[in-house]
Structure formats: C-alpha cells, structure tokens
Design an enzyme around this catalytic site. Structure first.
Site, PDB file in Angstrom:
ATOM      1  N   ASP A  20       0.816  -1.223   0.000  1.00 44.99           N
ATOM      2  CA  ASP A  20       0.000   0.000   0.000  1.00 44.99           C
ATOM      3  C   ASP A  20       0.846   1.267   0.000  1.00 44.99           C
ATOM      4  OD1 ASP A  20      -3.016  -0.951   0.560  1.00 44.99           O
ATOM      5  OD2 ASP A  20      -1.638  -2.245   1.646  1.00 44.99           O
ATOM      6  N   HIS A  22       0.680   3.541  -2.514  1.00 47.02           N
ATOM      7  CA  HIS A  22      -0.260   4.565  -2.995  1.00 47.02           C
ATOM      8  C   HIS A  22       0.447   5.724  -3.689  1.00 47.02           C
ATOM      9  CE1 HIS A  22      -4.103   3.054  -1.388  1.00 47.02           C
ATOM     10  NE2 HIS A  22      -3.363   2.524  -0.430  1.00 47.02           N
ATOM     11  N   HIS A 129      -6.930  -0.411  -5.675  1.00 46.16           N
ATOM     12  CA  HIS A 129      -6.781   0.911  -6.287  1.00 46.16           C
ATOM     13  C   HIS A 129      -6.202   0.831  -7.691  1.00 46.16           C
ATOM     14  CE1 HIS A 129      -7.591   4.032  -3.101  1.00 46.16           C
ATOM     15  NE2 HIS A 129      -7.674   2.912  -2.400  1.00 46.16           N
TER      16      HIS A 129
END
Length: 695
Positions: A20, A22, A129
C-alpha cells in the site's frame, strides 16, 4: 542483531516486504504532493542497501487506477535507478513462468531477460486501487511489467474458479513457494471460498521442504457478513501470509491458532485518511528465510509525514465549561486550540534528529459535542495553523452521538441512529452507502430493475475510475434483458409485469449471473467509448477533480472529494432508473451522450409497459491435505524482532516441479505444536531450542 552479515549466506533468502504505497496520492497538493514519491525512494534505497534478493509488494502500488504522467514517470525513474544494475541474482525459478506471469507477452521474470540488467527483481500483486479494468484486463502494473521493471503475478482471469499456482524459487538449499492473489471484490471471493472454488497448488514432491509465502490484498477486519476474508479460509500448509490493503501497521507476525500459520500486516507507507489506524508508526519488513525458518526485521520509515490524532468529549470537561456557560463556544475553541498546540509540540520533539521527516505534521482532533454544545467556525480556527500543519483545512472533525428515537408505527421500523454512526463520515465505501440507503429506504422507493450490488458497483466505477457511462449502460443493459425476459414469459398486463420484474430481479441477487451482468454492462460501456474515440482520456485533465479517494484501513473506505466543477460536460445527462410499483408503471429515464440510436428515447420518460412494447435498441449480450508434523518456535528478542521457525524433516532431492491440487477449506489430519523461548543469543536468529512436544 549484532552480526547480521553472518546470517546472509548462500542459503538465505532476503526479501523486502511493503504494501500500500499509494503512489500519486494528493500529488497536486502543495505540501503533501511528494510524500509518496519520497517514501518509495526510501523503500527502494533500503532494499539496495540491504542487498535483498527481491522486493515483494502486497498491492496498491498506485493510488489511482489511471496514474498521471508524473506518477508513472517517477515510479519508472526510481525503479530503474535502484533495481537495475550489474549485481547478480542468486536464486532460480523452478516453476512454469508462463503460468506465473500470464498477463504479459514476456512470460518470464525480468531478471532472466537477456535484454535487461536487473539486480533487484520486484514481485507485486495488484490492489483494489490499481486493479485491472477494461476488456483487456490491464492495470498500471502491466505497464511496468511490459517495461521489464516489475513482475506482476497473482492475477486471476476467471470468475468461476481460482487456481493459485506458486512461483517456485530456490536459493542454495532453501526452497520458497511464493503465492499471490490480487485484489478481488470481498463478497465474491468470500462466496468462492465458501463454495470451495479456490484452489492452491503445491509441488507433488518434497512438499514439506518448501517455505510457503502468500501475498493477499483483501479486507482482513470484518466490515459486514461477507465483506472480508477470514484467516481461517486460507490453507493451513502456509507458513507466512503478507496481508495488504489494511493500512494499520501490524508488521510483527501474529500466529493464527486455528490454521497455525503467521500473518504479517505491514500497513501503508502513507496516511490516506485521518483515522486512528493510520496514526500507527509506519514500517517495512526485511524477511529472512532459511530452510523452513524465518526472521522478520522491522524497519521504520523516516520519510513518512507524522500524524497525530486525538479524541475529546466536551461533556467530560464539566470543570471547564458546560452548555450553559457564558461564551461557551469561545471557551471550547480555546480548549481545542490548546489541544492542537500540544500535539504540535509533541511532533516537534519526535522530529528532532530526523532530518528526513517532513516538517509539517498531520493533526486531527475529533470533538464530540453531544449534550447541547455548539460547533465553532472551523475555517476561522484553521487559519491559526495554516503555516504549521500539512492539513490546515481539516484539523477539527465534529461528531455527535445520535439519540435513539421512538418508533413510528405507521412507518418502517428503521433505526437510523445505528446506520449513521459518528465515524461513518470518516469514509464509507460507495457500495456500502448504496446498500445502507436501500436497507433503510421505504418500500415504494426500492430498486425495480437493478440490484443493490449492481447499482453500488456502477456508482463505484463512476466515482473511483471515472467510467462515466457505467450507470447509464448498466440501466440500459438491465432494461433490455428485462424486456427480453418479459417477452419470453408472455406477460402482458401491467400488474403481472411489475410482479414478474420483481421476481426476475430477486432471482439474480448474489449470484454469478448478477456479476456477469454487471461485467457485461461495463464492457459494453467501454466498447461504446472506443467506438466514439474517447477511450484514451488524458488523466491529467480529469485531475481537476479533488485529489483524494481516501482509503481508510479500518475499512479501506472511500471518502468523496468535492469536485471543483461538475463531472458532466457538454450537457451530458446521467441515467435514471424505474421505481414505481402497483397501479403506476415504473419510469426509466435513459440519458445518453450523443448516441444516435437512443436520441429519441433520451428526451422523454418511458414506463416499463412502454419500454416492453417498444423494440429494444440494442441486442442482448450473453453472458485435503496430509503433511508431516513439525515444530514452530518463536524467539522474541530484545529488539522486537520475532524469530519464527518451523523445523521440517531433511530435504529430499527433487527434479519435478509439477503440482498437486490443494483445495481451500480442506481439513488437516495433524496439528503443529508451538514452543516459546526468550533467547539471549541474537547472533543467530535461526538457532532455537530442541524439538518440542507435539500433539
């Protein structure tokens, strides 16, 4: 550890673990825009400094499904800088790589490509995502994979059955089976586990000599009956599970007492929501594997922006003020100012001696003003800290406990207080909001054609991935399918039509047919875009929307930003859906984006009866395990580096890399005992006590 270099021999895998990251989160923010890039640079630099064998990423490398040019440029630059070089890769891959890397035209690990010079391979699964979309099922990771910078694995292309085939790695005498499963909607994966449709393959020979490592990206904490994946669903032959998607850093391996494997949750490297789970200090892990023994070293990240959160309940400070106190609002504001200032001072103390830590921290003060208190002007309050914080616009978050209301006999018995919790505004997922709305809504405004899941997925596609035709196309597709169904059944009266529509809709709830319908509708929407030549929309243009869909990792939820201007351009409409029942026919408004075949229908409302009588505008699209007993030992040393060891029988030579099927939920016929030891011998974390007792 006093002598780490002595541990790194030719039989020891060194793996850097992170999840993660991001990349690109809030990249247009003047203060926080470079945070994710700085942290990735630190992670890759750490991998090169420690001379790891490879990097394992647990999903969500990118924050957006369609990363910007800046985001892709920065990621490619850093991967080329740190992961390419002349250092040799000292492990071999024994499995069929055409199965492991089935999403690329170059089905082999990048370090084995004669045209590339890779020193640190990166293996990554996709997250929710940066998940694959479109008819080709491509994601941003596939761009890096085609460029030879990342090895994308764990992509399941079937929605009926999942077979997880491991990447079989060997370094010296150590054999490592690397399993991976990219993000799948939790409800679907939960149902597939329950229906025994998930299978993990194992080598047929020397099964007990392999260290089994599994990377997964799903909800770990329970957010609903099926909106998570219980650890008990995973196979019990696994040794370590790297769990992505949850942002709270719980990197110290925890033992599952039922399945007898260990789970590490590295958490995110950037705070994407101002929730308590994000306030935990961020770490990555350096995993060492030798034989069947492992050691996980926590490495704190220094470039992560500090985040402090505190909750205050105004009713608990009766000695300072009450709702009846004169000028109580001013006193509450001064009280909150003191709390924020106190957290700022704490951040300054922690930042001393850490030059890589960003100067301005994140501060969140959650104020419960229940009991008659009033809120103050948050904008004016934020101006006092505009030069001292990274988030001056959302320092204060007011919440209030909902009071229970009496039931009204002539209306539905719905407890709205339970549905609207104080922390819900911190970030609910789109599909959760849709589901809760229709659970609480009156019967007369329930969906007629679509299911709650279908509507939730369509709105999620619209919001998260900017699929602007998703809602319209889903409604059109379901309308056509319902028309064909009614024609096949020969229903003619208005009352029978309403009844048949309701039965047809309910029959598809929570079934594979429902998922196939949703997928087919989205595919048709993308095909329509391509025909009009608007498929390649420059993502930088759409970045005028607010920069964040916040991923709360108490929940992996979505917080909706306020768009700087409307999504629709050029007078484009948005689709509606039929609602009416009984004597009044349902109405369905179809709004197009300049589609000639629907121009007449788009300008007027049509009931279900009228839609049934009219010809459809487009054609319908069809659409037990047995193993030897072993021993697991944890050496909890003083540096908080747990050492976990599973002693197995001596390895037998094997030349076969074929697999045997191992279905999920299979029951083990034996169990593993656990012995705990407080060892002072830190020179060798793989050393342990003599064999313990077994049950």
């Amino acid at each position: 550890m006093s002598s780490e270099k002595t541990l790194d021999d030719e039989d020891t895998f060194k793996i850097l673990i992170a999840t993660d990251i991001h990349l690109g989160y809030l990249e247009k923010d003047a203060i926080r825009g470079s945070d994710t890039y700085n942290t990735l640079d630190e992670i890759l630099k750490c991998a090169k400094t420690n001379q790891v064998d490879f990097i394992l990423l647990g999903g969500d490398l990118f924050h957006e499904n369609k990363p910007s040019r800046r985001c892709l440029h920065n990621s490619i630059t850093m991967l080329r800088k740190y992961c390419m070089g002349g250092s040799p890769v000292t492990f071999n891959i024994l499995s069929d790589q055409t199965v492991n890397f089935n999403t690329t035209q170059f089905p082999w690990a990048n370090y084995q490509d004669e045209n590339l010079n890779i020193s640190i391979p990166v293996f990554s699964i996709h997250g929710n995502h940066d998940d694959p979309t479109g008819a080709e099922g491509l994601c941003a990771l596939d761009l890096l994979s085609a460029s030879g910078l990342v090895n994308h694995f764990g992509h399941s292309q079937s929605v009926e059955r999942i077979e997880i085939s491991p990447i079989l790695l060997q370094k010296g005498s150590t054999k490592l089976a690397l399993y991976g499963l990219g993000s799948i909607p939790d409800e679907r994966l939960y149902r597939m586990f329950v229906n025994n449709q998930v299978t993990m393959l194992r080598p047929k020979e020397d099964q007990e000599n392999w260290f089994n490592l599994f990377a997964i990206h799903q909800n770990r904490s329970k957010h609903g009956p099926t909106n998570y994946i219980p650890e008990q669903f995973l196979d019990d032959f696994l040794d370590l599970v790297v769990w992505g998607h949850e942002h709270e850093c719980l990197i110290t391996p925890s033992r599952n007492e039922q399945q007898l494997f260990y789970v590490t949750q590295p958490g995110s490297s950037v705070a994407t929501s101002l929730s308590p789970g994000e306030a935990t200090k961020k770490h990555i892990g350096l995993l060492r594997v030798k034989g069947r023994k492992m050691n996980l070293q926590k490495i704190p990240l220094k470039t992560v922006r500090q985040f402090f959160i505190q909750d205050v309940v105004l009713a608990d400070y009766e000695d300072l003020f009450t709702p009846d106190t004169p000028q109580v609002t001013k006193k509450v504001e001064n009280f909150c100012y003191a709390k924020v200032t106190e957290m700022l001072k704490e951040a300054e103390r922690e930042r001393l001696g850490c030059p890589l830590t960003p100067e301005k921290p994140l501060i969140r003060l959650r104020v419960d003003y229940s009991g008659g208190f009033e809120t103050f002007n948050v904008s004016r309050f934020s101006q006092k800290f505009v030069d001292r914080l990274a988030n001056p616009k959302d320092i204060i978050h007011f919440l209030r406990k909902r009071e229970q209301k009496e039931d009204i006999k002539d209306e539905l018995n719905v407890d709205y207080g339970k549905l609207v919790k104080p922390t819900a505004v911190e970030g609910l997922r789109v599909e959760d909001l849709v589901k809760q709305y229709f659970e609480a809504a009156e019967q007369k405004v329930q969906l007629s054609l679509l299911t709650e899941q279908g509507m939730g997925k369509a709105i999620q596609e619209f919001v998260d991935k900017d699929e602007r035709e998703a809602i319209e196309e889903l409604i059109t597709y379901q309308l056509e399918k319902t028309q064909h169904h009614l024609q096949a059944r020969g229903v003619t009266t208005e009352q029978d039509i309403d009844t048949e529509i309701r039965l047809f809709r309910d029959s598809k709830k929570n079934t594979t047919e429902e998922e196939n319908d949703i997928r087919e509708a989205f595919s048709r929407a993308k095909a329509q875009r391509k025909e009009r030549g608007v498929d390649a929309v420059d993502h930088d243009m759409s970045d005028e929307l607010a920069d964040a869909f916040m991923n709360s990792d108490d929940d992996s939820s979505v917080t909706f930003p306020a768009p700087t201007r409307g999504r629709g351009r050029g007078g484009r409409g948005r689709g509606g859906r039929g609602r009416g029942r009984g004597a009044t026919a349902s109405e369905a408004k179809a709004a197009g984006r300049g589609r000639s075949q629907k121009s007449a229908a788009a300008s007027q409302s049509r009931s279900i009866m009228q839609a049934f009588q009219a010809a459809p505008s487009r054609s319908q699209a069809g659409a037990s395990r047995s193993f030897a007993a072993d021993e697991v030992t944890i050496d909890d040393s003083d540096d908080d580096t747990p050492i976990i060891r599973a002693t197995k029988p001596p390895p037998r030579p094997s030349t076969s890399s074929s697999f045997s099927r191992y279905s999920s939920q299979s029951q083990s016929q034996s169990s593993r005992g656990v012995a705990f030891e407080d060892s002072d011998d830190e020179d060798n974390p793989f050393k342990g006590p003599s064999r313990g007792s077994r049950r």
